[in-house]
Design an enzyme around this catalytic site. Sequence first.
Site: not given
Lengths: 435, 75
Positions: A318, A321-323
Amino acid sequence: MLFYTPIYLFLFFPLVLYFYYNFGSITNIRKTFLIFFSLIFYSYWELKFLPIIIFSIILNYFFYILITKSNLNKKLVLWVGIFLNLTILIIFKYTNFIIDNYNYLFQSNIENLNITFPLAISFFTFQSIIFLVNCYDKDVIDVKIIDYCLFITFFPQLVAGPIVRYKEMIPQFNNDSLSKFKSPYFYLGFTILLIGFIKKTIFADSLGIFVDQNYSDIENINFLTSWVLSLSFTFQLYFDFSGYVDMATGSALMLNIKLSQNFNSPFKSCSIIDFWHRWHMTLSNFLTNFVFTPWIMSLRSINFLKTMLILLLVFILAGLWHGPSWTYVFFGLLHGFGLIINHSFRKFISFKIHSLLSWFITFNFINITFLMFRSQNISDFIKIFKQMIDFKYLFNENFNISGISFNHLFILILSMIICFYFKNSNYLIGKFNRE
Amino acid sequence: MSKADLQLIVQTINKHTKIPEKNITIESKACDFSQWDSLAQINIVLEIQKKTKIKVSTSKLNELNSVKSILSFFR
């Protein structure tokens, strides 16, 4: 094009409303207008990204046909579809991150590729995966290409969510009564849009000025400025993201379309578990329903330790996924550990902590870990964190507050009051639904 | 499902969430209790699945987040 810009507020969106309510009485015409305007909205950022989203739509619709109408092994087709979606995401978003880390580990010198990642790719990839799984589970049947296209491109939720499910959204577009102007929806939507606009342009942008100034001068921050910096960024991030989502939700409501809730006063949380039920809720639901639960169910036997390990891995993903940065991975790792501690406490310890203390611990954990979203690297985070725990500065003869303006403190305190005491914008939607 | 089945569900929820049985009614939902989180949800449904031998799909599991929905699925 951003929701709070003049071109959106005074040209694009009024045009959408005009065409929607004046020429949208026929379902397919209404949907075509929305797709057309959504593609313009997307292309406005960068026209070269348009083929990518169109390719994704065609690819996933093709997989829908294979899953639902062919004689091929459906599970295999599903996994190939998920794999291809993730591969596209990885190529565009993580190639340079992979190259940098490979170079570091193996002392090689591979050049970075000049890939800019397409806007919204993380969101429409996840939405596509949800769609394919729903098709496999027969939760979604008889999908027309026009409906699928609209599901992916619908401009209010395209760029930053909320991540929606096909059967939550498309039946609304098929309801012809919703194409007629309804003043309660319209004015509620306008109110939510306005709330989002204020959150973004007044609160987030004002707090951002202090954050940018101090992040460019990290070496000179002290205990006091580090706490003000951390708190300012925490509220900036919330107002920026939730403000944008409010503008998305409000815009959709003005078209009589309800989107899923994405925030529910996250800074009122009294535990990390509670926080992830209130922050970026559609992402949490995706991770729970499509990553965590299937992973757990695939195990031969389940125990607490295995569950916690999977939880940790899910949160590392997770974070990533943000960067494409180790700071995001570290964010995921910290929250994974926070959740493990929280679940362990619930399972093994019977005494309850006072809710005010629980809230205080939770909020500060969130406040500190959010710095990962702003820090360029982990060493910047550590520099700020070291200042935040340098309590002896309070007794230092050089103690001063000259780096913090009254205006900034005023906005920060006001932000805290709003977030800690007031109801959120979804309360208005809930009230509307009840009435 | 009978009264005995409701009792089974209540006991299972109590076991995995520590919510007192007297606080769990046929109207109870996961969102009513902070202890009934996604982890407890998985454990509750898997235990009932084991006892009733009725299989739950992965996508359905998180939809069974109320006493009523569990009762009607396993009926």
